[in-house]
Design a protein around this motif. Structure first.
Motif, PDB file in Angstrom:
ATOM      1  N   GLY A 105     -10.206  -9.650  -9.804  1.00 37.28           N
ATOM      2  CA  GLY A 105     -11.525  -8.408  -9.962  1.00 37.28           C
ATOM      3  C   GLY A 105     -11.287  -7.691 -10.913  1.00 37.28           C
ATOM      4  N   GLY A 106     -10.321  -8.056 -12.115  1.00 36.39           N
ATOM      5  CA  GLY A 106     -10.401  -7.200 -13.336  1.00 36.39           C
ATOM      6  C   GLY A 106      -9.873  -5.935 -12.979  1.00 36.39           C
ATOM      7  N   PRO A 107     -10.170  -5.172 -14.090  1.00 35.60           N
ATOM      8  CA  PRO A 107      -9.516  -3.751 -13.931  1.00 35.60           C
ATOM      9  C   PRO A 107      -9.945  -3.010 -12.989  1.00 35.60           C
ATOM     10  N   LYS A 108     -11.456  -3.106 -12.424  1.00 40.24           N
ATOM     11  CA  LYS A 108     -11.861  -2.225 -11.394  1.00 40.24           C
ATOM     12  C   LYS A 108     -10.960  -2.378  -9.919  1.00 40.24           C
ATOM     13  N   ARG A 109     -10.785  -3.936  -9.616  1.00 43.30           N
ATOM     14  CA  ARG A 109     -10.181  -4.100  -8.475  1.00 43.30           C
ATOM     15  C   ARG A 109      -8.975  -3.685  -8.721  1.00 43.30           C
ATOM     16  N   ALA A 110      -8.157  -3.656  -9.679  1.00 41.34           N
ATOM     17  CA  ALA A 110      -6.709  -3.386  -9.965  1.00 41.34           C
ATOM     18  C   ALA A 110      -6.411  -1.753 -10.040  1.00 41.34           C
ATOM     19  N   VAL A 111      -7.505  -1.187  -9.999  1.00 43.55           N
ATOM     20  CA  VAL A 111      -7.550   0.404  -9.991  1.00 43.55           C
ATOM     21  C   VAL A 111      -7.653   0.749  -8.339  1.00 43.55           C
ATOM     22  N   GLN A 112      -8.547   0.008  -7.711  1.00 43.09           N
ATOM     23  CA  GLN A 112      -8.765   0.224  -6.283  1.00 43.09           C
ATOM     24  C   GLN A 112      -7.477  -0.159  -5.611  1.00 43.09           C
ATOM     25  N   VAL A 113      -7.046  -1.240  -5.706  1.00 40.03           N
ATOM     26  CA  VAL A 113      -5.690  -1.811  -5.301  1.00 40.03           C
ATOM     27  C   VAL A 113      -4.540  -0.733  -5.369  1.00 40.03           C
ATOM     28  N   LEU A 114      -4.402  -0.185  -6.818  1.00 40.93           N
ATOM     29  CA  LEU A 114      -3.362   0.792  -7.101  1.00 40.93           C
ATOM     30  C   LEU A 114      -3.663   2.077  -6.157  1.00 40.93           C
ATOM     31  N   GLU A 115      -4.929   2.469  -6.054  1.00 45.11           N
ATOM     32  CA  GLU A 115      -5.301   3.483  -5.358  1.00 45.11           C
ATOM     33  C   GLU A 115      -4.799   3.515  -3.659  1.00 45.11           C
ATOM     34  N   GLU A 116      -5.047   2.494  -3.305  1.00 43.10           N
ATOM     35  CA  GLU A 116      -5.010   2.275  -1.747  1.00 43.10           C
ATOM     36  C   GLU A 116      -3.671   2.162  -1.535  1.00 43.10           C
ATOM     37  N   ASN A 117      -2.957   1.434  -2.263  1.00 42.27           N
ATOM     38  CA  ASN A 117      -1.468   1.059  -2.071  1.00 42.27           C
ATOM     39  C   ASN A 117      -0.247   2.258  -2.210  1.00 42.27           C
ATOM     40  N   GLU A 151       8.540   4.675   1.806  1.00 42.93           N
ATOM     41  CA  GLU A 151       9.184   5.437   1.000  1.00 42.93           C
ATOM     42  C   GLU A 151       9.105   5.562  -0.549  1.00 42.93           C
ATOM     43  N   ASN A 152       8.899   4.446  -1.082  1.00 41.70           N
ATOM     44  CA  ASN A 152       8.630   4.293  -2.575  1.00 41.70           C
ATOM     45  C   ASN A 152       7.567   5.357  -2.788  1.00 41.70           C
ATOM     46  N   VAL A 153       6.353   5.274  -2.027  1.00 42.10           N
ATOM     47  CA  VAL A 153       5.226   6.072  -2.309  1.00 42.10           C
ATOM     48  C   VAL A 153       5.588   7.748  -2.229  1.00 42.10           C
ATOM     49  N   ILE A 154       6.575   7.727  -1.059  1.00 39.35           N
ATOM     50  CA  ILE A 154       6.819   9.368  -1.234  1.00 39.35           C
ATOM     51  C   ILE A 154       7.758   9.710  -2.490  1.00 39.35           C
ATOM     52  N   ARG A 155       8.656   8.901  -3.063  1.00 40.90           N
ATOM     53  CA  ARG A 155       9.212   9.158  -4.417  1.00 40.90           C
ATOM     54  C   ARG A 155       8.403   9.190  -5.526  1.00 40.90           C
ATOM     55  N   LEU A 156       7.434   8.433  -5.466  1.00 41.83           N
ATOM     56  CA  LEU A 156       6.192   8.248  -6.574  1.00 41.83           C
ATOM     57  C   LEU A 156       5.712   9.466  -6.721  1.00 41.83           C
ATOM     58  N   HIS A 157       5.200  10.275  -5.692  1.00 37.27           N
ATOM     59  CA  HIS A 157       4.720  11.396  -5.634  1.00 37.27           C
ATOM     60  C   HIS A 157       5.605  12.556  -5.792  1.00 37.27           C
ATOM     61  N   GLN A 158       6.636  12.376  -5.620  1.00 38.15           N
ATOM     62  CA  GLN A 158       7.678  13.490  -6.167  1.00 38.15           C
ATOM     63  C   GLN A 158       7.935  13.170  -7.673  1.00 38.15           C
ATOM     64  N   PHE A 159       7.931  12.067  -8.277  1.00 36.03           N
ATOM     65  CA  PHE A 159       7.963  11.725  -9.664  1.00 36.03           C
ATOM     66  C   PHE A 159       6.740  12.355 -10.395  1.00 36.03           C
ATOM     67  N   LEU A 160       5.918  11.869  -9.821  1.00 35.54           N
ATOM     68  CA  LEU A 160       4.569  12.251 -10.610  1.00 35.54           C
ATOM     69  C   LEU A 160       3.944  13.695 -10.596  1.00 35.54           C
ATOM     70  N   TYR A 161       4.201  14.355  -9.215  1.00 38.93           N
ATOM     71  CA  TYR A 161       3.476  15.481  -9.054  1.00 38.93           C
ATOM     72  C   TYR A 161       4.515  16.512  -8.573  1.00 38.93           C
ATOM     73  N   ASP A 162       5.717  16.341  -8.392  1.00 43.75           N
ATOM     74  CA  ASP A 162       6.927  17.217  -7.827  1.00 43.75           C
ATOM     75  C   ASP A 162       6.464  17.640  -6.670  1.00 43.75           C
ATOM     76  N   LYS A 163       5.872  16.780  -5.785  1.00 43.71           N
ATOM     77  CA  LYS A 163       5.662  16.888  -4.284  1.00 43.71           C
ATOM     78  C   LYS A 163       6.875  16.500  -3.371  1.00 43.71           C
ATOM     79  N   GLU A 164       7.726  17.545  -3.101  1.00 45.47           N
ATOM     80  CA  GLU A 164       8.942  17.232  -2.294  1.00 45.47           C
ATOM     81  C   GLU A 164       8.798  16.679  -0.832  1.00 45.47           C
ATOM     82  N   ASP A 165       7.601  17.436  -0.360  1.00 48.77           N
ATOM     83  CA  ASP A 165       7.523  17.215   1.006  1.00 48.77           C
ATOM     84  C   ASP A 165       6.197  16.323   1.313  1.00 48.77           C
ATOM     85  N   TYR A 166       5.864  15.437   0.193  1.00 46.67           N
ATOM     86  CA  TYR A 166       4.532  14.398   0.434  1.00 46.67           C
ATOM     87  C   TYR A 166       4.575  13.553   1.575  1.00 46.67           C
TER      88      TYR A 166
END
Length: 242
Positions: free
Chosen positions: A26-38, A205-220
């Motif tokens: 689905g091109g870039p729009k579907r790729a963006v959607q999948v990244l957002e959801e996952n 667990e990886n999404v928790i670490r991702l939000h710590q990495f990107l946004y400094d959210k320790e309790d995400y």
């Protein structure tokens, strides 16, 4: 870098596959959607580009200096030939390992190397090239940056307008790269349906670490959707569920 073989939900009908399959379907729009959801992200804009665009932009900015290992040198000239043929941009082979000043084609070839080590090392090389060209862009004059932006924006699929690109160019010296990482942080290689996949252990667990990495959210706390996808990945791959 999100590893292209990362196993994820890529379709509304509970379809799971390598995450790069989302772009294919689905091109870039579907790729963006999948990244957002996952990954529980809200992505405002995207730029999709090919190797030719990268090579031309690097040439305009004057190339980059890279320390080529002996192992990398053994295979890079074949990738240079392949990149010349696929982009139509001229270049030459490297004469020896060690520090080399790479033109656009050679830098792209370096970022594509994958035969002598792993895909994780390949994405690390791509991050290095991105960092080096970013530093070159910060030191370039406005005329050079505008030429690079014009060349890039004429060849990409993007949600940004031309003025958006020029505004970014005008403020280039104020930007900086803090850290770069590969995702997922914790992973396993596993064959799923005869495909070699990268399995996040676990996605939640990886999404928790991702939000710590990107946004400094320790309790995400991940969304219910991410928790559901994470459980489904475990069931389908048996990772972490034995």
């Amino acid at each position: 870098s999100i590893y292209r073989d990362t196993y994820a939900r890529i379709g509304e009908n509970n379809q799971y596959d390598k995450i790069n399959q989302a772009y294919f379907l689905g091109g870039p729009k579907r790729a963006v959607q999948v990244l957002e959801e996952n990954l529980d992200l809200e992505i405002d804009d995207y730029i999709a580009f090919d190797w030719k665009t990268v090579a031309e932009a690097i040439n305009i900015l004057g190339g980059v200096d890279v320390d080529i290992s002996q192992e990398e040198f053994q295979v890079i000239n074949g990738f240079i030939t392949e990149t010349v043929e696929s982009t139509g941009i001229g270049s030459v082979h490297l004469a020896e390992p060690g520090f080399n000043h790479l033109d656009g084609v050679q830098a792209v070839a370096y970022g594509r190397l994958r035969k002598m080590d792993t895909d994780f090392a390949r994405t690390k090389r791509q991050r290095l090239v991105a960092q080096l060209i970013f530093e070159k862009a910060k030191k370039a004059d406005y005329k050079t940056l505008a030429a690079a932006a014009a060349k890039v924006l004429s060849q990409v699929s993007t949600s940004l307008g031309v003025q958006d690109g020029l505004n970014l160019v005008a403020g280039a010296e104020d930007f900086f790269l803090d850290q770069m990482e590969g995702f997922p942080f914790i992973l396993e290689d596993k064959i799923v349906g005869k495909k070699d996949c990268v399995i996040p252990v676990t996605l939640e667990e990886n999404v928790i670490r991702l939000h710590q990495f990107l946004y400094d959210k320790e309790d995400y706390q991940p969304s219910d959707d991410v928790k559901e996808i994470s459980r489904e990945i475990m069931l389908r791959t048996r990772t972490g569920s034995e």
